[in-house]
Design a protein around this motif. Structure first.
Motif: not given
Length: 86
Positions: A14, A17, A20
């Motif tokens: 995560c 990104f 995210c």
């Protein structure tokens, strides 16, 4: 404990990104139990705890999508699209 993928691995992925947001579906995340991969859908308390959290997230995504500058024709799924229709 999730036996399919460790929460730490999901969090690390995560982090790659920008948009995210990692949410721990477990005691550390404020839930009554540590949900495993399947437990988050089929667990005894998933309907009361996890489903509302998912719905809240989906609602937030819809609001972002609807308030964006994406042309309306792109926002609407084409009924003839085989991916969009079963």
């Amino acid at each position: 404990r999730d036996r399919i993928v460790a929460p730490e691995d999901v969090e690390t992925t995560c982090d790659l990104f920008d948009q995210c947001e990692f949410v721990s579906l477990g005691l550390v995340g404020g839930f009554s139990t540590d949900y495993g991969h399947v437990d988050s859908v089929l667990g005894e308390t998933a309907r009361a705890e996890v489903y509302p959290a998912v719905l809240q997230w989906l609602d937030a995504q819809r609001e972002v999508f609807e308030s964006s500058d994406i042309p309306e024709e792109v926002q609407t799924l084409d009924e003839a699209d085989p991916v969009a229709s079963p």
